[in-house]
Design a protein around this motif. Structure first.
Motif, PDB file in Angstrom:
ATOM      1  N   GLN A 120       1.055  -1.200  -0.069  1.00  0.00           N
ATOM      2  CA  GLN A 120       0.067   0.116   0.033  1.00  0.00           C
ATOM      3  C   GLN A 120       0.867   1.202  -0.129  1.00  0.00           C
ATOM      4  O   GLN A 120       0.579   2.517  -0.432  1.00  0.00           O
ATOM      5  CB  GLN A 120      -0.944  -0.095   1.278  1.00  0.00           C
ATOM      6  N   GLN A 121       2.117   1.218   0.521  1.00  0.00           N
ATOM      7  CA  GLN A 121       3.016   2.402   0.456  1.00  0.00           C
ATOM      8  C   GLN A 121       3.466   2.831  -0.635  1.00  0.00           C
ATOM      9  O   GLN A 121       4.051   3.848  -0.796  1.00  0.00           O
ATOM     10  CB  GLN A 121       3.824   2.088   1.677  1.00  0.00           C
ATOM     11  N   LEU A 122       3.596   1.832  -1.531  1.00  0.00           N
ATOM     12  CA  LEU A 122       3.798   2.183  -3.069  1.00  0.00           C
ATOM     13  C   LEU A 122       2.746   3.203  -3.446  1.00  0.00           C
ATOM     14  O   LEU A 122       3.119   4.530  -4.197  1.00  0.00           O
ATOM     15  CB  LEU A 122       3.777   1.090  -4.065  1.00  0.00           C
ATOM     16  N   VAL A 123       1.485   3.066  -3.032  1.00  0.00           N
ATOM     17  CA  VAL A 123       0.365   4.022  -3.599  1.00  0.00           C
ATOM     18  C   VAL A 123       0.617   5.480  -2.676  1.00  0.00           C
ATOM     19  O   VAL A 123       0.840   6.707  -3.250  1.00  0.00           O
ATOM     20  CB  VAL A 123      -0.798   3.389  -3.271  1.00  0.00           C
ATOM     21  N   ASP A 124       0.900   5.326  -1.464  1.00  0.00           N
ATOM     22  CA  ASP A 124       1.110   6.482  -0.436  1.00  0.00           C
ATOM     23  C   ASP A 124       1.978   7.371  -0.784  1.00  0.00           C
ATOM     24  O   ASP A 124       2.257   8.501  -0.880  1.00  0.00           O
ATOM     25  CB  ASP A 124       1.040   6.205   0.900  1.00  0.00           C
ATOM     26  N   ALA A 125       3.246   6.644  -1.321  1.00  0.00           N
ATOM     27  CA  ALA A 125       4.536   7.225  -1.401  1.00  0.00           C
ATOM     28  C   ALA A 125       4.169   8.198  -2.663  1.00  0.00           C
ATOM     29  O   ALA A 125       4.837   9.481  -3.062  1.00  0.00           O
ATOM     30  CB  ALA A 125       5.795   6.354  -1.677  1.00  0.00           C
TER      31      ALA A 125
ATOM     32  N   ASN B  59      -4.283   0.590 -12.084  1.00  0.00           N
ATOM     33  CA  ASN B  59      -3.638   1.720 -12.044  1.00  0.00           C
ATOM     34  C   ASN B  59      -2.385   1.778 -11.137  1.00  0.00           C
ATOM     35  O   ASN B  59      -1.772   3.026 -11.221  1.00  0.00           O
ATOM     36  CB  ASN B  59      -4.974   2.529 -11.437  1.00  0.00           C
ATOM     37  N   TRP B  60      -2.248   0.840 -10.314  1.00  0.00           N
ATOM     38  CA  TRP B  60      -0.839   0.976  -9.502  1.00  0.00           C
ATOM     39  C   TRP B  60       0.185   1.145 -10.214  1.00  0.00           C
ATOM     40  O   TRP B  60       1.292   1.492  -9.652  1.00  0.00           O
ATOM     41  CB  TRP B  60      -0.805  -0.359  -8.753  1.00  0.00           C
TER      42      TRP B  60
ATOM     43  N   GLY C 267     -12.551   8.803 -23.905  1.00  0.00           N
ATOM     44  CA  GLY C 267     -11.582   9.185 -22.806  1.00  0.00           C
ATOM     45  C   GLY C 267     -11.476   8.646 -21.591  1.00  0.00           C
ATOM     46  O   GLY C 267     -11.028   9.241 -20.704  1.00  0.00           O
ATOM     47  N   MET C 268     -11.796   6.943 -21.670  1.00  0.00           N
ATOM     48  CA  MET C 268     -11.873   6.378 -20.404  1.00  0.00           C
ATOM     49  C   MET C 268     -11.126   5.305 -20.678  1.00  0.00           C
ATOM     50  O   MET C 268     -10.911   4.691 -21.859  1.00  0.00           O
ATOM     51  CB  MET C 268     -13.310   5.845 -20.097  1.00  0.00           C
ATOM     52  N   TYR C 269     -10.242   4.996 -19.498  1.00  0.00           N
ATOM     53  CA  TYR C 269      -9.315   3.677 -19.525  1.00  0.00           C
ATOM     54  C   TYR C 269      -9.952   2.587 -18.537  1.00  0.00           C
ATOM     55  O   TYR C 269     -10.585   2.947 -17.533  1.00  0.00           O
ATOM     56  CB  TYR C 269      -8.023   3.842 -18.908  1.00  0.00           C
ATOM     57  N   ALA C 270      -9.722   1.219 -18.884  1.00  0.00           N
ATOM     58  CA  ALA C 270      -9.895   0.122 -18.048  1.00  0.00           C
ATOM     59  C   ALA C 270      -8.791   0.439 -17.008  1.00  0.00           C
ATOM     60  O   ALA C 270      -7.677   0.766 -17.254  1.00  0.00           O
ATOM     61  CB  ALA C 270     -10.012  -1.187 -18.718  1.00  0.00           C
ATOM     62  N   ASP C 271      -9.311  -0.162 -15.779  1.00  0.00           N
ATOM     63  CA  ASP C 271      -8.228  -0.223 -14.477  1.00  0.00           C
ATOM     64  C   ASP C 271      -7.769  -1.509 -14.365  1.00  0.00           C
ATOM     65  O   ASP C 271      -8.455  -2.459 -13.535  1.00  0.00           O
ATOM     66  CB  ASP C 271      -8.905   0.341 -13.397  1.00  0.00           C
ATOM     67  N   GLY C 272      -6.850  -2.106 -15.467  1.00  0.00           N
ATOM     68  CA  GLY C 272      -6.434  -3.355 -15.481  1.00  0.00           C
ATOM     69  C   GLY C 272      -7.276  -4.185 -16.716  1.00  0.00           C
ATOM     70  O   GLY C 272      -7.451  -3.432 -17.594  1.00  0.00           O
TER      71      GLY C 272
END
Length: 414
Positions: A140-145, A186-187, A225-230
């Motif tokens: 999760q800290q990959l996200v938070d960083a 999205n990660w 204008g939209m992307y799949a998230d995965g």
């Protein structure tokens, strides 16, 4: 309490607590806040407990240890909530921290927040401080960083006013998250923006992490204008929470480092514009919007992208700055007006007040503070058309008041 803190508190009561002050005067007229004053008032109310306590090295003491009722690992989610709240708050207020000038009261408030932000960052990086934060507890800290990185990209003032020691500590903290493999979603963008931060401030960065994210997101573009998230498309707000603002940031930073993505970045720009049009039309006449998809407790961050486009002065010609201001103001009012929005000064988990069932397994006390990203346009000066132009109806108001209004069609931007 120090004199300067007392002065700051008095200033806030006078300038941004308009209604409370008005009740103590003989005047029968209510104090009417401008949109900018209202946004500042709401921003201050939301983020002050976080920034103030971190600056005083008391965040771990003051911050509630709350998680979603659907939490997967309560102890772990509490351990990571501190970096989470740091990044989410700073990423939203960063453009305002970067801004110079303005009304004296706002300048004084910004000066106080700058002091708190710097002190807070130093405490977060000081292994001897009570609020010391490690960035290697879990994925999760990959996200938070990345939200911390995004904040510093948006407010280079923060970087420039950190001493060399703390600059190095921050850089090493963000590099630490390279050990975590991003989820295939999205990660990938979180890894890429961490690298963009390193590139922006003169450190060695990994072009492959950036390239992988950009190339994969291009594969996941689904249209209009939209992307799949995965690997599959979900109708939620992750195109706004993360995807479009992060792609715009990568375009800005990496576009200055290489021409390799010139054509891709042109596509991204057009997709950004199209999705901004869709976002503005999602805002109903009263500031409500479809409560669909995961992470709905992020409140106004559902319009992170629209706010970011306004801040960047990149809105498409179909959207005036003033109509976006009014639409976002309505969202702020609607998502923050419930008496249950705060508990003892801290954001609750919910969309309209305290709604525990709306939480997701990964939510902790820090999670809803991503809502601060709706305040990005505060980084524009009061003289900018976004603030200075008269109020205007947004699309839903025009349509649902019976005005003859232009229709809408999808756009092929493959």
């Amino acid at each position: 309490m120090k004199i300067k803190n007392i002065a700051a508190l008095l200033m806030m009561l006078i300038c941004f607590g308009g209604m409370a002050v008005a009740q103590k005067t003989k005047s029968k007229k209510n104090v009417v806040l401008s949109d900018r004053q209202f946004w500042l008032q709401q921003m201050d109310k939301m983020v002050r407990p976080v920034i103030y306590n971190l600056a005083k090295d008391s965040l771990r003491i003051a911050m509630p240890k709350v998680t979603s009722i659907h939490v997967d690992n309560k102890d772990h989610r509490i351990k990571v909530q501190y970096v989470e709240v740091l990044g989410r708050v700073l990423s939203g207020i960063a453009p305002w921290l970067q801004l110079e000038g303005g009304a004296p009261e706002e300048v004084a408030l910004r000066k106080q927040y700058r002091e708190w932000a710097l002190s807070g960052l130093k405490n977060a990086l000081d292994s001897n401080a009570k609020d010391f934060m490690t960035f290697d507890i879990g994925g999760q800290q990959l996200v938070d960083a990345s939200y911390v990185a995004l904040a510093v990209i948006r407010a280079p003032w923060l970087w420039e006013n950190l001493d060399k020691k703390n600059q190095t500590l921050l850089m090493k903290s963000i590099v630490t998250t390279r050990r975590f493999k991003p989820v295939f979603s999205n990660w990938l963008l979180f890894s890429a923006v961490n690298e963009a931060f390193l590139a922006r401030f003169g450190y060695d960065w990994d072009p492959m992490r950036v390239d992988y994210a950009l190339q994969q997101m291009e594969q996941w573009y689904v249209g209009d204008g939209m992307y799949a998230d995965g690997t599959s498309f979900a109708y939620d707000y992750y195109n706004s929470y993360v995807i479009h603002p992060y792609l715009a940031t990568l375009s800005d930073i990496i576009g200055k480092k290489t021409n390799a993505y010139k054509d891709m970045f042109e596509k991204i720009k057009k997709r950004n514009e199209r999705y901004a049009i869709i976002q503005e039309r999602l805002i109903n006449t009263d500031g409500t919007y479809p409560a669909t998809g995961r992470s709905i407790v992020y409140r106004g961050a559902a319009f992170h992208h629209l706010a970011d486009m306004a801040f960047r002065k990149a809105l498409p010609k179909q959207l005036s700055a003033e109509q976006v201001r009014c639409a976002l103001t309505a969202v702020i009012k609607k998502t923050l007006e419930s008496p249950g929005t705060y508990k003892n000064g801290w954001l609750t988990i919910g969309l309209y007040g305290d709604q525990p069932e709306l939480g997701d397994f990964y939510n902790n006390q820090g999670s809803p503070y991503i809502a601060s990203n709706i305040f990005l346009p505060l980084g524009l000066p009061a003289s900018d058309p976004f603030w200075a132009n008269p109020s205007a109806k947004w699309s839903a108001q025009k349509i649902w008041s019976g005005e003859n209004f232009q229709n809408d069609h999808s756009v092929n931007l493959k």
